[in-house]
Enzyme design. Structure first.
Site, PDB file in Angstrom:
ATOM      1  N   ASP A  29      38.319  23.382  38.786  1.00 38.23           N
ATOM      2  CA  ASP A  29      38.377  24.011  40.187  1.00 38.23           C
ATOM      3  C   ASP A  29      38.368  22.606  41.247  1.00 38.23           C
ATOM      4  O   ASP A  29      37.824  21.758  41.054  1.00 38.23           O
ATOM      5  CB  ASP A  29      37.168  24.923  40.383  1.00 38.23           C
ATOM      6  CG  ASP A  29      37.104  25.676  41.608  1.00 38.23           C
ATOM      7  OD1 ASP A  29      37.173  26.808  41.167  1.00 38.23           O
ATOM      8  OD2 ASP A  29      37.172  25.185  42.555  1.00 38.23           O
ATOM      9  N   THR A  80      43.639  36.225  44.605  1.00 36.51           N
ATOM     10  CA  THR A  80      44.973  36.778  45.434  1.00 36.51           C
ATOM     11  C   THR A  80      44.600  37.787  46.359  1.00 36.51           C
ATOM     12  O   THR A  80      44.629  38.924  46.274  1.00 36.51           O
ATOM     13  CB  THR A  80      45.870  37.464  44.174  1.00 36.51           C
ATOM     14  OG1 THR A  80      44.993  38.362  43.351  1.00 36.51           O
ATOM     15  CG2 THR A  80      46.395  36.519  43.108  1.00 36.51           C
ATOM     16  N   LYS A 201      47.588  46.838  35.910  1.00 35.20           N
ATOM     17  CA  LYS A 201      46.423  46.395  36.591  1.00 35.20           C
ATOM     18  C   LYS A 201      46.265  47.013  37.905  1.00 35.20           C
ATOM     19  O   LYS A 201      45.302  47.549  38.429  1.00 35.20           O
ATOM     20  CB  LYS A 201      46.379  45.011  36.819  1.00 35.20           C
ATOM     21  CG  LYS A 201      44.875  44.395  37.191  1.00 35.20           C
ATOM     22  CD  LYS A 201      43.758  44.915  36.559  1.00 35.20           C
ATOM     23  CE  LYS A 201      42.644  44.644  37.461  1.00 35.20           C
ATOM     24  NZ  LYS A 201      42.085  43.223  37.713  1.00 35.20           N
ATOM     25  N   ARG A 208      41.431  54.436  40.997  1.00 28.03           N
ATOM     26  CA  ARG A 208      39.822  54.520  41.413  1.00 28.03           C
ATOM     27  C   ARG A 208      39.788  54.608  42.941  1.00 28.03           C
ATOM     28  O   ARG A 208      38.853  55.308  43.517  1.00 28.03           O
ATOM     29  CB  ARG A 208      38.906  53.425  40.924  1.00 28.03           C
ATOM     30  CG  ARG A 208      39.036  53.336  39.360  1.00 28.03           C
ATOM     31  CD  ARG A 208      38.073  52.073  38.725  1.00 28.03           C
ATOM     32  NE  ARG A 208      36.890  52.190  39.229  1.00 28.03           N
ATOM     33  CZ  ARG A 208      36.149  51.267  39.311  1.00 28.03           C
ATOM     34  NH1 ARG A 208      36.671  49.756  39.021  1.00 28.03           N
ATOM     35  NH2 ARG A 208      34.935  51.280  39.705  1.00 28.03           N
ATOM     36  N   CYS A 255      39.043  43.830  44.042  1.00 30.54           N
ATOM     37  CA  CYS A 255      39.767  44.752  43.378  1.00 30.54           C
ATOM     38  C   CYS A 255      40.154  46.072  44.018  1.00 30.54           C
ATOM     39  O   CYS A 255      41.351  46.290  44.465  1.00 30.54           O
ATOM     40  CB  CYS A 255      39.274  45.212  41.993  1.00 30.54           C
ATOM     41  SG  CYS A 255      39.005  43.653  40.758  1.00 30.54           S
TER      42      CYS A 255
END
Length: 407
Positions: A29, A80, A201, A208, A255
């Site tokens: 990282d 992202t 994905k 949802r 998400c």
């Protein structure tokens, strides 16, 4: 050896899980402070079972560094976000990570993109980076997409048990990466092409988001005509083919609140239902603020500083505040010059993040008249008796005290 790039909410648990199941792993990282914390033997966020998994991985020999490694497999797990104007995916972190991988990798290596991306992102952004560095995809470098499928609050269990998708140009390479993930994943792993993996994905999270938007819209309709949306959803869900989710103060996390916008950005003339659904969800924090105003007026509460917001995270029992509905509400209140007056408390957020933030539940409750329940942490569920005598707006349907207000 596997080099996991990005040690955040997805990359770290993935690296730890692989290491604890016999895979040689080095986690990388760019954040030196984060890497130093891990090397000091401490995890960087709270998650059920994460500390035990971390100790098992350390015993197995996992290493953490800011340096990219020369190895056989790279798993890129970086954020992202999306551009809030175009609604398109912002692939800059993925691109930069792949550029750095290209500086150290050897021919024959496989680059696995775990980050969630919109359909075609790997074709548009990742392939050109690899080719610009003189590699031929399929001969010198293998490219795979293995989108993550876990959620904060249940990461360790879901890493072990959730089904996975592997997208690859070459099925044989896909099977090799499937074997790698099978070192710990007990769910079914499907191998398909990259574009299909990208789409599935995003579609999962979009489904949802649309369902939640439907519930939120029902809440608004029922509020308009004084009906109990929760009772209505409960009865409707008794039908064998109906499964309506619960309304709430908004949608957070990285998400459901983000990924559907990828489809809106890429297919603006086609993704109409998705677009309206996301706008509905994004509008819920302001809907809650309007409910607060109505309840204050009804109960003759004239001082906004007597209002307390319980919960800063985007969901219960985690310390993840990404896209939190509470933060969205506070931003809206700030625009109306009152964001620094309302009181805020969350047991999982120990550092001061916002003005008037409390770190003691009893003091928080004692100092307010109206408590707005925005997150269903176990702590508040186990201390409902402390709310007796307070005006309560419950946006999560977790409080059964008499006289509680709902959305």
């Amino acid at each position: 050896m596997v080099n996991v790039i990005g040690l955040g909410y997805i990359g770290l648990p993935t690296a730890l899980m692989m290491a604890s199941h016999g895979v040689e792993v080095i986690g990388t990282d760019y954040n030196k402070e984060l890497v130093d914390t891990l090397n000091a033997g401490k995890t960087t966020f709270k998650e059920d079972g994460l500390d035990e998994l971390f100790q098992n991985a350390v015993k197995a020999g996992i290493k953490f560094t800011t340096e990219y490694q020369n190895t056989d497999v790279y798993i890129v797990s970086v954020p992202t976000p999306y551009d809030k104007f175009s609604k398109k995916v912002d692939a800059c972190y993925v691109v930069e990570a792949v550029k750095d991988v290209m500086k150290v990798c050897h021919k024959g290596a496989t680059v696995v993109i775990e980050s969630t991306v919109s359909p075609g992102t790997i074709d548009k952004f990742v392939r050109p980076v690899i080719e610009e560095n003189g590699f031929t995809i399929g001969q010198d470098i293998n490219l795979v997409h293995a989108p993550e499928r876990i959620i904060p609050g249940n990461m360790v269990y879901e890493l072990l048990h959730n089904n996975r998708t592997i997208g690859a140009d070459d099925k044989a390479i896909g099977e090799k990466i499937k074997e790698l993930y099978s070192s710990f994943c007990q769910g079914e792993i499907v191998v398909t092409d990259i574009r299909t993996a990208e789409m599935t994905k995003v579609v999962e999270n979009t489904f949802r988001a649309v369902n939640i938007a439907f519930a939120n819209e029902l809440a608004k309709i029922c509020r308009h005509d004084d009906m109990d949306v929760y009772e209505i959803i409960k009865i409707c869900n008794m039908h064998p083919r109906v499964n309506i989710l619960q309304p709430g103060p908004g949608v957070g996390g990285h998400c459901i609140s983000v990924d559907p916008w990828f489809l809106v950005g890429d297919y603006p003339s086609l993704a109409k239902v998705i677009d309206e659904s996301m706008k509905t969800n994004d509008g819920m924090p302001d809907f809650v603020l309007n409910r607060i105003y109505e309840i204050m007026k009804e109960n003759k509460i004239t001082d906004i500083s007597k209002v307390g917001l319980y919960g800063l995270t985007y969901k219960e029992n985690v310390d993840d505040m990404r896209e939190s509905p509470t933060l969205q509400m506070l931003e809206s209140m700030e625009r109306h010059l009152c964001g620094d007056l309302v009181k805020v408390y969350d047991p999982f957020i120990t550092k001061d993040i916002v003005p008037n933030q409390y770190h003691d539940l009893d003091k928080f409750i004692n100092d307010v008249e109206l408590v707005v329940l925005l997150v269903g942490h176990d702590e508040i569920k186990q201390n409902m008796d402390k709310l007796k005598g307070k005006v309560i707006l419950d946006t999560r349907k977790i409080c059964d005290l008499d006289g509680v207000y709902r959305l």
